[in-house]
Write an enzyme that holds these catalytic residues in place. Structure first.
Site, PDB file in Angstrom:
ATOM      1  N   TYR A 112      37.425  47.403  35.843  1.00  0.00           N
ATOM      2  CA  TYR A 112      38.872  47.275  36.025  1.00  0.00           C
ATOM      3  C   TYR A 112      39.476  46.339  34.989  1.00  0.00           C
ATOM      4  O   TYR A 112      40.350  46.735  34.228  1.00  0.00           O
ATOM      5  CB  TYR A 112      39.152  46.765  37.435  1.00  0.00           C
ATOM      6  CG  TYR A 112      40.616  46.680  37.797  1.00  0.00           C
ATOM      7  CD1 TYR A 112      41.365  47.827  38.032  1.00  0.00           C
ATOM      8  CD2 TYR A 112      41.246  45.443  37.931  1.00  0.00           C
ATOM      9  CE1 TYR A 112      42.707  47.747  38.378  1.00  0.00           C
ATOM     10  CE2 TYR A 112      42.587  45.354  38.285  1.00  0.00           C
ATOM     11  CZ  TYR A 112      43.314  46.508  38.508  1.00  0.00           C
ATOM     12  OH  TYR A 112      44.647  46.424  38.860  1.00  0.00           O
TER      13      TYR A 112
ATOM     14  N   PHE B 101      44.625  40.713  56.011  1.00  0.00           N
ATOM     15  CA  PHE B 101      45.057  39.695  56.983  1.00  0.00           C
ATOM     16  C   PHE B 101      46.074  40.267  57.965  1.00  0.00           C
ATOM     17  O   PHE B 101      46.026  39.988  59.166  1.00  0.00           O
ATOM     18  CB  PHE B 101      45.648  38.477  56.268  1.00  0.00           C
ATOM     19  CG  PHE B 101      44.629  37.571  55.599  1.00  0.00           C
ATOM     20  CD1 PHE B 101      43.260  37.819  55.704  1.00  0.00           C
ATOM     21  CD2 PHE B 101      45.034  36.451  54.874  1.00  0.00           C
ATOM     22  CE1 PHE B 101      42.317  36.991  55.078  1.00  0.00           C
ATOM     23  CE2 PHE B 101      44.109  35.609  54.249  1.00  0.00           C
ATOM     24  CZ  PHE B 101      42.744  35.884  54.345  1.00  0.00           C
TER      25      PHE B 101
ATOM     26  N   PRO C 238      35.480  30.218  48.547  1.00  0.00           N
ATOM     27  CA  PRO C 238      35.585  29.003  49.351  1.00  0.00           C
ATOM     28  C   PRO C 238      36.891  28.897  50.163  1.00  0.00           C
ATOM     29  O   PRO C 238      37.033  28.012  50.989  1.00  0.00           O
ATOM     30  CB  PRO C 238      35.519  27.901  48.290  1.00  0.00           C
ATOM     31  CG  PRO C 238      36.112  28.538  47.067  1.00  0.00           C
ATOM     32  CD  PRO C 238      35.757  29.988  47.129  1.00  0.00           C
TER      33      PRO C 238
ATOM     34  N   THR D  40      43.204  30.539  44.544  1.00  0.00           N
ATOM     35  CA  THR D  40      44.647  30.772  44.707  1.00  0.00           C
ATOM     36  C   THR D  40      45.081  32.126  44.144  1.00  0.00           C
ATOM     37  O   THR D  40      44.437  32.688  43.257  1.00  0.00           O
ATOM     38  CB  THR D  40      45.487  29.685  43.989  1.00  0.00           C
ATOM     39  OG1 THR D  40      45.268  29.789  42.580  1.00  0.00           O
ATOM     40  CG2 THR D  40      45.131  28.291  44.485  1.00  0.00           C
TER      41      THR D  40
HETATM   42  N1  LIG Z   1      49.177  46.019  43.612  1.00  0.00           N
HETATM   43  C1  LIG Z   1      48.843  45.023  42.839  1.00  0.00           C
HETATM   44  O1  LIG Z   1      48.730  43.887  43.299  1.00  0.00           O
HETATM   45  C2  LIG Z   1      48.620  45.222  41.385  1.00  0.00           C
HETATM   46  C3  LIG Z   1      48.424  44.109  40.584  1.00  0.00           C
HETATM   47  C4  LIG Z   1      48.183  44.291  39.234  1.00  0.00           C
HETATM   48  C5  LIG Z   1      48.219  45.544  38.667  1.00  0.00           C
HETATM   49  N2  LIG Z   1      48.435  46.618  39.453  1.00  0.00           N
HETATM   50  C6  LIG Z   1      48.433  47.920  38.820  1.00  0.00           C
HETATM   51  O2  LIG Z   1      49.510  48.707  39.303  1.00  0.00           O
HETATM   52  C7  LIG Z   1      49.107  50.052  39.447  1.00  0.00           C
HETATM   53  C8  LIG Z   1      49.372  50.557  40.851  1.00  0.00           C
HETATM   54  O3  LIG Z   1      48.710  49.729  41.771  1.00  0.00           O
HETATM   55  P1  LIG Z   1      48.817  49.996  43.339  1.00  0.00           P
HETATM   56  O4  LIG Z   1      48.661  48.696  44.006  1.00  0.00           O
HETATM   57  O5  LIG Z   1      49.991  50.835  43.629  1.00  0.00           O
HETATM   58  O6  LIG Z   1      47.481  50.818  43.569  1.00  0.00           O
HETATM   59  P2  LIG Z   1      47.196  52.138  44.408  1.00  0.00           P
HETATM   60  O7  LIG Z   1      45.721  52.250  44.484  1.00  0.00           O
HETATM   61  O8  LIG Z   1      47.976  52.137  45.674  1.00  0.00           O
HETATM   62  O9  LIG Z   1      47.802  53.263  43.470  1.00  0.00           O
HETATM   63  C9  LIG Z   1      47.115  53.809  42.390  1.00  0.00           C
HETATM   64  C10 LIG Z   1      47.425  55.296  42.340  1.00  0.00           C
HETATM   65  O10 LIG Z   1      46.744  55.869  41.218  1.00  0.00           O
HETATM   66  C11 LIG Z   1      46.100  57.091  41.649  1.00  0.00           C
HETATM   67  N3  LIG Z   1      44.962  57.323  40.762  1.00  0.00           N
HETATM   68  C12 LIG Z   1      43.826  56.594  40.630  1.00  0.00           C
HETATM   69  N4  LIG Z   1      43.022  57.131  39.708  1.00  0.00           N
HETATM   70  C13 LIG Z   1      43.660  58.241  39.235  1.00  0.00           C
HETATM   71  C14 LIG Z   1      43.331  59.227  38.272  1.00  0.00           C
HETATM   72  N5  LIG Z   1      42.182  59.209  37.590  1.00  0.00           N
HETATM   73  N6  LIG Z   1      44.225  60.222  38.056  1.00  0.00           N
HETATM   74  C15 LIG Z   1      45.378  60.283  38.736  1.00  0.00           C
HETATM   75  N7  LIG Z   1      45.739  59.370  39.662  1.00  0.00           N
HETATM   76  C16 LIG Z   1      44.891  58.364  39.903  1.00  0.00           C
HETATM   77  C17 LIG Z   1      45.720  56.812  43.087  1.00  0.00           C
HETATM   78  O11 LIG Z   1      45.459  57.977  43.835  1.00  0.00           O
HETATM   79  C18 LIG Z   1      46.941  56.050  43.575  1.00  0.00           C
HETATM   80  O12 LIG Z   1      47.937  56.912  44.049  1.00  0.00           O
HETATM   81  C19 LIG Z   1      47.639  50.112  39.021  1.00  0.00           C
HETATM   82  O13 LIG Z   1      47.582  50.485  37.670  1.00  0.00           O
HETATM   83  C20 LIG Z   1      47.178  48.688  39.167  1.00  0.00           C
HETATM   84  O14 LIG Z   1      46.133  48.375  38.284  1.00  0.00           O
HETATM   85  C21 LIG Z   1      48.631  46.488  40.794  1.00  0.00           C
HETATM   86  O1  LIG Z   2      39.782  39.887  53.372  1.00  0.00           O
HETATM   87  C1  LIG Z   2      39.919  39.245  52.309  1.00  0.00           C
HETATM   88  C2  LIG Z   2      40.141  39.844  51.061  1.00  0.00           C
HETATM   89  C3  LIG Z   2      40.261  39.047  49.948  1.00  0.00           C
HETATM   90  N1  LIG Z   2      40.178  37.700  50.057  1.00  0.00           N
HETATM   91  C4  LIG Z   2      40.371  36.833  48.871  1.00  0.00           C
HETATM   92  O2  LIG Z   2      41.704  36.987  48.465  1.00  0.00           O
HETATM   93  C5  LIG Z   2      41.810  36.860  47.063  1.00  0.00           C
HETATM   94  C6  LIG Z   2      42.585  38.043  46.532  1.00  0.00           C
HETATM   95  O3  LIG Z   2      41.786  39.201  46.652  1.00  0.00           O
HETATM   96  P1  LIG Z   2      42.356  40.677  46.528  1.00  0.00           P
HETATM   97  O4  LIG Z   2      41.232  41.597  46.770  1.00  0.00           O
HETATM   98  O5  LIG Z   2      43.581  40.826  47.362  1.00  0.00           O
HETATM   99  O6  LIG Z   2      42.879  40.786  45.035  1.00  0.00           O
HETATM  100  P2  LIG Z   2      42.391  40.149  43.667  1.00  0.00           P
HETATM  101  O7  LIG Z   2      43.365  39.087  43.331  1.00  0.00           O
HETATM  102  O8  LIG Z   2      40.968  39.761  43.691  1.00  0.00           O
HETATM  103  O9  LIG Z   2      42.529  41.372  42.721  1.00  0.00           O
HETATM  104  C7  LIG Z   2      43.776  41.996  42.568  1.00  0.00           C
HETATM  105  O10 LIG Z   2      44.326  41.442  41.437  1.00  0.00           O
HETATM  106  C8  LIG Z   2      45.492  42.009  40.891  1.00  0.00           C
HETATM  107  C9  LIG Z   2      45.469  43.504  40.831  1.00  0.00           C
HETATM  108  O11 LIG Z   2      45.184  44.005  39.591  1.00  0.00           O
HETATM  109  C10 LIG Z   2      44.693  44.186  41.865  1.00  0.00           C
HETATM  110  O12 LIG Z   2      45.557  44.556  42.899  1.00  0.00           O
HETATM  111  C11 LIG Z   2      43.548  43.479  42.442  1.00  0.00           C
HETATM  112  O13 LIG Z   2      42.492  43.733  41.612  1.00  0.00           O
HETATM  113  C12 LIG Z   2      40.396  36.742  46.514  1.00  0.00           C
HETATM  114  O14 LIG Z   2      40.121  35.411  46.232  1.00  0.00           O
HETATM  115  C13 LIG Z   2      39.515  37.216  47.663  1.00  0.00           C
HETATM  116  O15 LIG Z   2      38.297  36.521  47.682  1.00  0.00           O
HETATM  117  C14 LIG Z   2      39.971  37.095  51.275  1.00  0.00           C
HETATM  118  O16 LIG Z   2      39.909  35.874  51.386  1.00  0.00           O
HETATM  119  N2  LIG Z   2      39.833  37.895  52.365  1.00  0.00           N
END
Ligand SMILES: NC(=O)c1ccc[n+]([C@@H]2O[C@H](COP(=O)([O-])OP(=O)(O)OC[C@H]3O[C@@H](n4cnc5c(N)ncnc54)[C@H](O)[C@@H]3O)[C@@H](O)[C@H]2O)c1
Ligand SMILES: O=c1ccn([C@@H]2O[C@H](COP(=O)(O)OP(=O)(O)O[C@H]3OC[C@@H](O)[C@H](O)[C@H]3O)[C@@H](O)[C@H]2O)c(=O)[nH]1
Length: 377
Positions: free
Chosen positions: A172, A254, A269, A273
């Site tokens: 990723y 959560f 731990p 953050t």
């Molecule tokens: N939600 C976050 O906190 C967060 C943070 C940082 C970056 N992003 C980025 O934002 C974007 C959307 O995130 P999200 O939280 O909505 O995730 P999500 O998993 O809900 O959405 C991702 C979508 O992409 C589709 N997808 C995955 N692989 C595919 C493929 N090969 N071809 C076509 N479709 C495909 C999935 O079916 C899904 O609908 C992602 O690129 C993610 O990396 C999200």
């Molecule tokens: O049940 C849980 C899940 C996660 N966590 C902690 O919560 C923190 C956040 O974890 P998440 O799985 O929500 O997300 P992360 O921050 O690790 O990754 C995210 O980063 C930004 C985006 O690109 C993606 O949506 C995702 O990869 C981590 O420190 C994880 O250890 C818990 O304490 N309990």
């Protein structure tokens, strides 16, 4: 073929230019900005589609393979004449003529992106190449994970990150880093400046000629350069309604646990953050970047920083004060701290988040309660 003779001896160039087709004045012909949203059936993508559909000048096309997304998220648009949904995996080429691409497709929850790591990296690399080959304005949703376990805090866009290239998260975070590289290489090699509508004919021509092979085999004419204003955005943790209930990310975990009377699982731990941005703020930032003149990268996230223990305490207090908070094992390479520096977003986009965690959680709780089927007592 018309010759001078069949023209009655007149030189073809002396003819007045043809009238534009009356179709040009038809509502859909002149109005629509064709926008492709990859990953539009997912969490952020579906909220983005809702917002784009509010603008009557937009025609929105979603391409998604439904790996982590769902058609349900887009149900409200199924019969709309300005909306199209395509089941498509972006690791395969897609032939569409579009003006703009919001490129979101990629599983985002660590549980899902690790599930098929090779597919995740293919989605980021091959999928991004396929989208870049459409030669349209494109916005990539990169991630704060490109900063890895950051040694600079808060993270500014010029920080190169501290990433394990062979770890379980690399599919990723390294995948997104390559996607960013591709965005900037295409930008440097083929594109500067804004999209110019007067060159739209060239975009149309491209899809007749077929995408990447054609593109790779020719010298790109100057006019093509106008299309490739690539924008890159580093998204920090986002939350809100429509997240998968079993998505595995911390806010959804959560909330679902609190609603189901289960203990909140804080991974060790607990002092690590994160900064959480409400999805409506995120979508607003994405659209501002696409509509503006900036190339990026630009951090978009909420700088409010919480430890995971603080987040658990907040959810407990707001949703279910009776539940327990337990500590569980963590997974490898979990970043210890993350907080965006959003100076650039404020200055260049006039953007900053307005929804605080305490205001966003109840909105997400309402949606989760409906879907889980447990109303508030
Ligand atoms: N939600 C976050 O906190 C967060 C943070 C940082 C970056 N992003 C980025 O934002 C974007 C959307 O995130 P999200 O939280 O909505 O995730 P999500 O998993 O809900 O959405 C991702 C979508 O992409 C589709 N997808 C995955 N692989 C595919 C493929 N090969 N071809 C076509 N479709 C495909 C999935 O079916 C899904 O609908 C992602 O690129 C993610 O990396 C999200
Ligand atoms: O049940 C849980 C899940 C996660 N966590 C902690 O919560 C923190 C956040 O974890 P998440 O799985 O929500 O997300 P992360 O921050 O690790 O990754 C995210 O980063 C930004 C985006 O690109 C993606 O949506 C995702 O990869 C981590 O420190 C994880 O250890 C818990 O304490 N309990």
């Amino acid at each position: 073929m018309a010759t001078e003779e069949s023209n009655g001896g007149k030189n073809a160039s002396s003819k007045p230019p043809p009238e534009p087709s009356p179709l040009r004045r038809a509502k859909y012909f002149k109005a629509n900005m064709r926008i492709l949203v990859t990953g539009g059936a997912g969490f952020i993508g579906s909220h983005l589609v809702d917002k784009l559909m509010e603008n009557e000048e937009n025609m929105v096309i979603v391409a998604d393979n439904y790996f982590t997304g769902s058609k349900d998220n887009l149900r409200q648009w199924f019969d709309h004449p300005r909306f199209e949904l395509i089941r498509h995996d972006i690791t395969k080429p897609l032939l569409v003529e579009v003006d703009k691409i919001y490129h979101l497709a990629c599983p985002a929850s660590p549980i899902f992106y690790k599930y098929n790591a090779v597919k995740t990296i293919k989605t980021n690399v091959i999928g991004t190449l396929n989208m870049l080959d459409l030669l349209s304005e494109i916005l990539l949703t990169s991630t704060s994970e490109v900063y890895g376990d950051p040694l600079v805090h808060p993270q500014t866009e010029d920080y190169w990150g501290n990433v394990n290239p062979i770890g379980v998260r690399s599919c990723y975070d390294e995948g997104k880093r390559v996607a960013e590289t591709l965005m900037f290489d295409y930008h440097r090699q083929h594109g500067i400046g804004n999209c110019s509508p007067s060159f739209i004919a060239y975009v149309s021509a491209r899809s007749i000629l077929n995408t990447s092979n054609w593109y790779n085999s020719i010298k790109v004419p100057n006019c093509m350069k106008w299309f490739n204003r690539n924008t890159d955005r580093k998204i920090f943790n986002t939350y809100g309604p429509r997240m998968n209930i079993d998505d595995g990310r911390v806010v959804s975990n959560f909330l679902a646990q609190a609603i189901r009377d289960e203990p909140l699982s804080v991974q060790l731990p607990g002092t690590q953050t994160r900064s959480f941005c409400y999805v409506a703020d995120m979508v607003d930032g994405l659209i501002r970047l696409m509509e503006g003149d900036n190339t990026g990268p630009i951090n978009i996230g909420n700088p409010g920083e919480f430890t995971m223990l603080e987040l658990a305490e907040t959810v407990k207090e707001m949703i279910n004060p009776a539940i327990e908070i337990i500590k569980v094992e963590n997974t490898p390479d979990d970043p210890r701290q993350r907080k965006p520096d959003i100076t650039k977003a404020k200055e260049l986009l006039g953007w900053e988040p307005i929804i605080k965690l305490q205001d966003g959680i109840p909105l997400m709780e309402e949606d989760f309660r409906k879907r889980i089927g447990i109303p508030r007592k």
